[in-house]
Design a protein around this motif. Structure first.
Motif, PDB file in Angstrom:
ATOM      1  N   PHE A 109      -0.964   4.566   2.289  1.00  0.00           N
ATOM      2  CA  PHE A 109      -1.062   5.245   0.993  1.00  0.00           C
ATOM      3  C   PHE A 109      -0.531   6.675   1.091  1.00  0.00           C
ATOM      4  O   PHE A 109       0.218   7.134   0.221  1.00  0.00           O
ATOM      5  CB  PHE A 109      -2.517   5.276   0.500  1.00  0.00           C
ATOM      6  CG  PHE A 109      -3.054   3.934   0.080  1.00  0.00           C
ATOM      7  CD1 PHE A 109      -2.478   3.237  -0.963  1.00  0.00           C
ATOM      8  CD2 PHE A 109      -4.159   3.380   0.711  1.00  0.00           C
ATOM      9  CE1 PHE A 109      -2.977   2.002  -1.378  1.00  0.00           C
ATOM     10  CE2 PHE A 109      -4.663   2.158   0.318  1.00  0.00           C
ATOM     11  CZ  PHE A 109      -4.075   1.458  -0.724  1.00  0.00           C
ATOM     12  N   ALA A 110      -0.947   7.385   2.156  1.00  0.00           N
ATOM     13  CA  ALA A 110      -0.537   8.784   2.322  1.00  0.00           C
ATOM     14  C   ALA A 110       0.966   8.909   2.527  1.00  0.00           C
ATOM     15  O   ALA A 110       1.614   9.815   1.984  1.00  0.00           O
ATOM     16  CB  ALA A 110      -1.290   9.410   3.495  1.00  0.00           C
TER      17      ALA A 110
ATOM     18  N   PHE B 297       0.829  -1.209   0.000  1.00  0.00           N
ATOM     19  CA  PHE B 297       0.000   0.000   0.000  1.00  0.00           C
ATOM     20  C   PHE B 297       0.864   1.259   0.000  1.00  0.00           C
ATOM     21  O   PHE B 297       0.528   2.254  -0.656  1.00  0.00           O
ATOM     22  CB  PHE B 297      -0.944  -0.006   1.206  1.00  0.00           C
ATOM     23  CG  PHE B 297      -2.024  -1.053   1.142  1.00  0.00           C
ATOM     24  CD1 PHE B 297      -2.450  -1.565  -0.072  1.00  0.00           C
ATOM     25  CD2 PHE B 297      -2.621  -1.533   2.297  1.00  0.00           C
ATOM     26  CE1 PHE B 297      -3.452  -2.535  -0.146  1.00  0.00           C
ATOM     27  CE2 PHE B 297      -3.621  -2.497   2.246  1.00  0.00           C
ATOM     28  CZ  PHE B 297      -4.040  -2.994   1.021  1.00  0.00           C
ATOM     29  N   PHE B 298       1.959   1.229   0.742  1.00  0.00           N
ATOM     30  CA  PHE B 298       2.893   2.361   0.741  1.00  0.00           C
ATOM     31  C   PHE B 298       3.423   2.600  -0.675  1.00  0.00           C
ATOM     32  O   PHE B 298       3.439   3.736  -1.164  1.00  0.00           O
ATOM     33  CB  PHE B 298       4.048   2.084   1.694  1.00  0.00           C
ATOM     34  CG  PHE B 298       5.139   3.119   1.653  1.00  0.00           C
ATOM     35  CD1 PHE B 298       5.122   4.205   2.515  1.00  0.00           C
ATOM     36  CD2 PHE B 298       6.189   3.015   0.743  1.00  0.00           C
ATOM     37  CE1 PHE B 298       6.121   5.172   2.476  1.00  0.00           C
ATOM     38  CE2 PHE B 298       7.195   3.969   0.691  1.00  0.00           C
ATOM     39  CZ  PHE B 298       7.167   5.051   1.558  1.00  0.00           C
ATOM     40  N   ILE B 299       3.852   1.535  -1.331  1.00  0.00           N
ATOM     41  CA  ILE B 299       4.397   1.657  -2.690  1.00  0.00           C
ATOM     42  C   ILE B 299       3.337   2.160  -3.654  1.00  0.00           C
ATOM     43  O   ILE B 299       3.619   2.980  -4.532  1.00  0.00           O
ATOM     44  CB  ILE B 299       4.966   0.293  -3.154  1.00  0.00           C
ATOM     45  CG1 ILE B 299       6.155  -0.114  -2.273  1.00  0.00           C
ATOM     46  CG2 ILE B 299       5.391   0.355  -4.618  1.00  0.00           C
ATOM     47  CD1 ILE B 299       6.628  -1.539  -2.495  1.00  0.00           C
ATOM     48  N   SER B 300       2.100   1.708  -3.491  1.00  0.00           N
ATOM     49  CA  SER B 300       1.011   2.186  -4.349  1.00  0.00           C
ATOM     50  C   SER B 300       0.816   3.685  -4.197  1.00  0.00           C
ATOM     51  O   SER B 300       0.596   4.396  -5.181  1.00  0.00           O
ATOM     52  CB  SER B 300      -0.296   1.455  -4.010  1.00  0.00           C
ATOM     53  OG  SER B 300      -0.263   0.131  -4.461  1.00  0.00           O
ATOM     54  N   GLY B 301       0.871   4.171  -2.953  1.00  0.00           N
ATOM     55  CA  GLY B 301       0.735   5.611  -2.738  1.00  0.00           C
ATOM     56  C   GLY B 301       1.793   6.381  -3.497  1.00  0.00           C
ATOM     57  O   GLY B 301       1.518   7.414  -4.124  1.00  0.00           O
ATOM     58  N   PHE B 302       3.011   5.892  -3.456  1.00  0.00           N
ATOM     59  CA  PHE B 302       4.131   6.526  -4.156  1.00  0.00           C
ATOM     60  C   PHE B 302       3.916   6.501  -5.668  1.00  0.00           C
ATOM     61  O   PHE B 302       3.967   7.532  -6.350  1.00  0.00           O
ATOM     62  CB  PHE B 302       5.419   5.778  -3.796  1.00  0.00           C
ATOM     63  CG  PHE B 302       6.683   6.469  -4.228  1.00  0.00           C
ATOM     64  CD1 PHE B 302       7.538   7.023  -3.289  1.00  0.00           C
ATOM     65  CD2 PHE B 302       7.029   6.564  -5.563  1.00  0.00           C
ATOM     66  CE1 PHE B 302       8.715   7.658  -3.675  1.00  0.00           C
ATOM     67  CE2 PHE B 302       8.196   7.191  -5.966  1.00  0.00           C
ATOM     68  CZ  PHE B 302       9.041   7.742  -5.027  1.00  0.00           C
TER      69      PHE B 302
END
Length: 326
Positions: free
Chosen positions: A185-186, A52-57
């Protein structure tokens, strides 16, 4: 962003491996598909939050450099063809092999990725994350189309998450606004700037989202302790997430040609491995009983290798098909 951040591609693949090993060497035991487990892999579920972190980026960068129409078309071509194949394979396994009663409505709704909207179950355990991703794409496209910039959208996400901490919000609203996963995500969105240049305000907001994300992981870990009656070191669980993000930053400048080719190769296989591994793996664990933990570990690695090769084949077919369609 002009340069590809290869550390994200590598992190995406490794996160996928975390999730696969979590399913094969921990969850398969607790679901009754295998007789052995490898406790260290119980922390692999953190890989989903890294996703999810990578998707936000990646997604914010993609939306901001393409038209909304082009972004949507690219996402459809990227996600759905392989997903449809996965749904059909999962349907076959569940109906023919596991002898479950799966109706046509469930299969058709799963083909949309929006089965949760009409209350239908996921045909594979990983599909819930794709629904979360779709909702994130929707909100990013909506806010970007309304002219909301990166600073405002992350501030809005922060406000929503903080309100949820102090006010009881209807569960349907929490799902629609993906409140539980917004910190990841943020943090990824903010990281698109931090990976270039650290500014104090962005750094503070990023730190706050990392703390909020760690709290989500803490709560998830506590639930798993109760659900599976197994010990978790919560410090290790959170450390896996934080260290993974730090390593992405440390490795962001690596662009050696041999390194990037290998990373791109692995990155291309991440999505098909993620889609196809779970039900197929559980089926094989269930069918082929092993007599020791060592055999179990090698058998699990053998299954992963087979899924890896199968994913490479599927990825090659996908590339040819997309070139024809485009």
């Amino acid at each position: 962003m002009s340069k590809r951040t290869y550390s994200l591609d590598l992190a995406r693949f490794l996160s996928c491996v975390f999730v696969v090993f979590f399913h094969y060497f921990f969850l398969s035991y607790h679901l009754g598909f295998s007789e052995y487990k490898v406790d260290i892999f119980r922390y692999g579920f953190v890989g989903v939050y890294i996703f999810f972190f990578i998707s936000g980026f990646v997604i914010w960068d993609s939306v901001s450099t393409k038209s909304i129409k082009q972004f949507i078309i690219n996402r459809i071509f990227r996600l759905y063809p392989l997903y449809w194949i996965s749904v059909l394979i999962s349907s076959y396994l569940l109906i023919v092999i596991f002898k479950l009663d799966i109706d046509l409505i469930t299969i058709l709704s799963n083909l949309t990725m929006l089965q949760k909207v009409i209350g239908e179950p996921d045909l594979d355990g990983v599909y819930w994350t794709l629904f979360v991703e779709i909702l994130f794409y929707f909100w990013v496209c909506l806010f970007f189309n309304l002219g909301v910039n990166k600073e405002k959208i992350t501030s809005l996400f922060l406000l929503i998450v903080l309100i949820d901490k102090f006010i009881i919000i209807n569960e349907t609203i929490r799902v629609i606004f993906i409140i539980e996963y917004l910190p990841f995500f943020a943090a990824g969105i903010i990281a698109t700037d931090i990976f270039k240049k650290i500014r104090i305000f962005d750094g503070l907001k990023f730190l706050l989202f990392m703390i909020l994300g760690s709290n989500v992981i803490f709560e998830k870990t506590h639930k798993m302790i109760i659900l599976y009656d197994v010990g978790f070191d919560i410090t290790i669980t959170i450390a896996v997430y934080i260290i993974s993000i730090c390593l992405m930053y440390i490795l962001k400048g690596m662009n050696n040609q041999s390194y990037t080719k290998k990373v791109l190769f692995l990155s291309a296989l991440t999505y098909p491995i993620y889609l196809f591994h779970q039900n197929i793996g559980y089926l094989l664990f269930n069918e082929f009983k092993v007599n020791s933990k060592i055999e179990f570990l090698f058998f699990g690695l053998f299954i992963f290798t087979c899924i890896f090769i199968f994913s490479k084949l599927i990825n090659s077919i996908e590339r040819v098909a997309l070139n024809v369609l485009r």
